[in-house]
Design a protein around this motif. Sequence first.
Motif, PDB file in Angstrom:
ATOM      1  N   THR A   9      -6.329 119.389 -13.431  1.00 29.05           N
ATOM      2  CA  THR A   9      -4.980 119.921 -13.193  1.00 29.05           C
ATOM      3  C   THR A   9      -5.011 121.223 -12.399  1.00 29.05           C
ATOM      4  OG1 THR A   9      -5.061 120.912 -15.383  1.00 29.05           O
ATOM      5  CG2 THR A   9      -3.844 118.864 -15.179  1.00 29.05           C
ATOM      6  N   LYS A  10      -6.018 122.054 -12.650  1.00 27.98           N
ATOM      7  CA  LYS A  10      -6.071 123.330 -11.927  1.00 27.98           C
ATOM      8  C   LYS A  10      -6.241 123.058 -10.431  1.00 27.98           C
ATOM      9  CE  LYS A  10      -8.514 127.705 -11.537  1.00 27.98           C
ATOM     10  NZ  LYS A  10      -8.471 127.619 -10.078  1.00 27.98           N
ATOM     11  N   ARG A  11      -7.178 122.164 -10.103  1.00 26.48           N
ATOM     12  CA  ARG A  11      -7.421 121.895  -8.679  1.00 26.48           C
ATOM     13  C   ARG A  11      -6.232 121.193  -8.024  1.00 26.48           C
ATOM     14  NH1 ARG A  11     -11.842 122.521 -11.292  1.00 26.48           N
ATOM     15  NH2 ARG A  11     -13.638 123.497 -10.316  1.00 26.48           N
ATOM     16  N   TYR A  12      -5.645 120.250  -8.745  1.00 25.45           N
ATOM     17  CA  TYR A  12      -4.483 119.546  -8.162  1.00 25.45           C
ATOM     18  C   TYR A  12      -3.338 120.531  -7.934  1.00 25.45           C
ATOM     19  CZ  TYR A  12      -1.786 115.338  -7.124  1.00 25.45           C
ATOM     20  OH  TYR A  12      -1.067 114.360  -6.479  1.00 25.45           O
ATOM     21  N   GLY A  13      -3.134 121.406  -8.909  1.00 18.18           N
ATOM     22  CA  GLY A  13      -2.079 122.417  -8.778  1.00 18.18           C
ATOM     23  C   GLY A  13      -2.375 123.364  -7.621  1.00 18.18           C
ATOM     24  N   ASP A  14      -3.620 123.825  -7.552  1.00 19.43           N
ATOM     25  CA  ASP A  14      -4.003 124.724  -6.447  1.00 19.43           C
ATOM     26  C   ASP A  14      -3.797 124.035  -5.101  1.00 19.43           C
ATOM     27  OD1 ASP A  14      -4.721 126.628  -8.261  1.00 19.43           O
ATOM     28  OD2 ASP A  14      -6.888 126.369  -8.026  1.00 19.43           O
ATOM     29  N   ASP A  15      -4.191 122.757  -5.043  1.00 19.39           N
ATOM     30  CA  ASP A  15      -4.031 121.999  -3.789  1.00 19.39           C
ATOM     31  C   ASP A  15      -2.556 121.896  -3.405  1.00 19.39           C
ATOM     32  OD1 ASP A  15      -6.722 121.540  -3.386  1.00 19.39           O
ATOM     33  OD2 ASP A  15      -6.724 119.597  -4.403  1.00 19.39           O
ATOM     34  N   LEU A  16      -1.711 121.570  -4.395  1.00 18.54           N
ATOM     35  CA  LEU A  16      -0.278 121.440  -4.106  1.00 18.54           C
ATOM     36  C   LEU A  16       0.288 122.762  -3.602  1.00 18.54           C
ATOM     37  CD1 LEU A  16       1.055 119.313  -7.114  1.00 18.54           C
ATOM     38  CD2 LEU A  16       0.938 118.599  -4.732  1.00 18.54           C
ATOM     39  N   TYR A  17      -0.155 123.843  -4.229  1.00 21.64           N
ATOM     40  CA  TYR A  17       0.340 125.170  -3.848  1.00 21.64           C
ATOM     41  C   TYR A  17      -0.075 125.484  -2.402  1.00 21.64           C
ATOM     42  CZ  TYR A  17       1.292 130.175  -4.210  1.00 21.64           C
ATOM     43  OH  TYR A  17       1.789 131.437  -4.017  1.00 21.64           O
TER      44      TYR A  17
ATOM     45  N   TYR B 207      -3.853 113.203  -0.626  1.00 16.84           N
ATOM     46  CA  TYR B 207      -3.099 112.819  -1.823  1.00 16.84           C
ATOM     47  C   TYR B 207      -2.938 111.310  -1.761  1.00 16.84           C
ATOM     48  CZ  TYR B 207      -1.833 117.753  -2.264  1.00 16.84           C
ATOM     49  OH  TYR B 207      -1.884 119.120  -2.402  1.00 16.84           O
TER      50      TYR B 207
ATOM     51  N   ARG C 149      -8.363 120.417 -17.643  1.00 18.09           N
ATOM     52  CA  ARG C 149      -8.096 121.606 -16.820  1.00 18.09           C
ATOM     53  C   ARG C 149      -8.809 121.551 -15.478  1.00 18.09           C
ATOM     54  NH1 ARG C 149      -8.367 126.154 -21.608  1.00 18.09           N
ATOM     55  NH2 ARG C 149      -6.233 125.856 -22.350  1.00 18.09           N
TER      56      ARG C 149
ATOM     57  N   GLN D  94       8.943 115.976  -4.004  1.00 18.95           N
ATOM     58  CA  GLN D  94       8.191 117.152  -3.570  1.00 18.95           C
ATOM     59  C   GLN D  94       8.345 117.307  -2.059  1.00 18.95           C
ATOM     60  OE1 GLN D  94       6.360 119.567  -3.919  1.00 18.95           O
ATOM     61  NE2 GLN D  94       4.618 119.270  -5.261  1.00 18.95           N
TER      62      GLN D  94
END
Length: 350
Positions: free
Chosen positions: A78-86, A190, A75, A235
């Motif tokens: 994934t949380k940070r990668y997801g936040d970054d992508l967002y 990235y 987590r 993406q």
Amino acid sequence: MTSFKSTMQFDPSETVATKGLGMLPSSAENRNLPISPPASVKDDAEVGKEPSGVSCEDWSGKYSFAPIKEHHVARAMTKRYGDDLYRTAVSDVIIVGCGSAGLSCAYSIARERPDLKVTILEAGVAPGGGAWLGGQLMSAMVVRKPADNFLRELGVPFEDEGDYVVVKHAALFTSTILSKVLSFPNVKLYNATAVEDLITVKDPLKSGNLRVAGVVSNWTLVTLAHGLQSCMDPQTITAPVVCSFAGHDGPFGAFSVKRLVATGMVDKLGDMRGLNMRCAEDCIVNATREVVPGLIVGGMELSELDGANRMGASFGGMLASGQKAAREAIKLYQSYDIVDGEVAGGKVTA
Ligand code: AHZ
């Protein structure tokens, strides 16, 4: 296969074929692999013991980590990668390619404008492009003056040879600038992520023109797998300004300028000319520019567009091209009226 010790119980009746895993040990000798722990662990009672819950940096054999569970690690990433992508789905400046030119650009923008979201995409796992070594796999990096000023600013030590300076190892330059770039809170890198296409939209500044408004990206492994299977949708990341430093032609190189030709935004490439160290670097730096609306090109990618000479293992031109691109990018960004991350028109000055 001699020293790998598995905690998996291995049934000697199972062959590699029945398991369907080509990497499992298959010899009779390896079927009786010892169970972990490694031989260096003396006391079996210690094995599998839950950590005490206290971290302790005791080097006398009692070093112990704070507790963790597998999902904490999963987590945390994934949380940070997801936040970054967002967050970076709408960026202010995108940088394609993280070699010496791309890094120099990223550093210069992020330092000058800490309020801008700078997103770097690098196809390789290791950022740095060709700047981990000098020439022909040798260590030293030659930088002609006045680009020594940039090394001074970064705090990279060098030997002064008169008209040029020498960094004892190219990796010293690359690791220093990389650590500074990644430390800026406004930069996201990235890596292992390839730019597969450019986003092109109608240019509100000039009717009938297209402008580059971002990039289409994919994890490089997925991009490469396209050859094996059908298309995998990518993406997108949008930004008012895109800077490309994808290097000279190669498996991934010169990506953006090749795409400009394929999409008809540029007629044809000039193709990089032979090596001429005397003039190549001035030429690349002075020509670093916005080549079509929204897209600045620098570094060796520009040599493919303009038909400019290469310079071989002399890096000042890459550093200064990145610096020049940063100036152009900030100037462009400031000239736009930006609405929801998109160029809506030119800034109206009172
Ligand atoms: O992986 C590439 C490399 O790290 C990356 N890249 C290329 N295409 C990409 C794509 N998406 C994402 N589609 C991509 N990343 O871009 C980086 C380019 O770095 P580089 O070191 O190859 O180029 P540079 O222009 O920064 O520096 C060139 C250094 C050279 S080449 C040269 C000569 O050949 O004479 N001389 C010098 C100083």
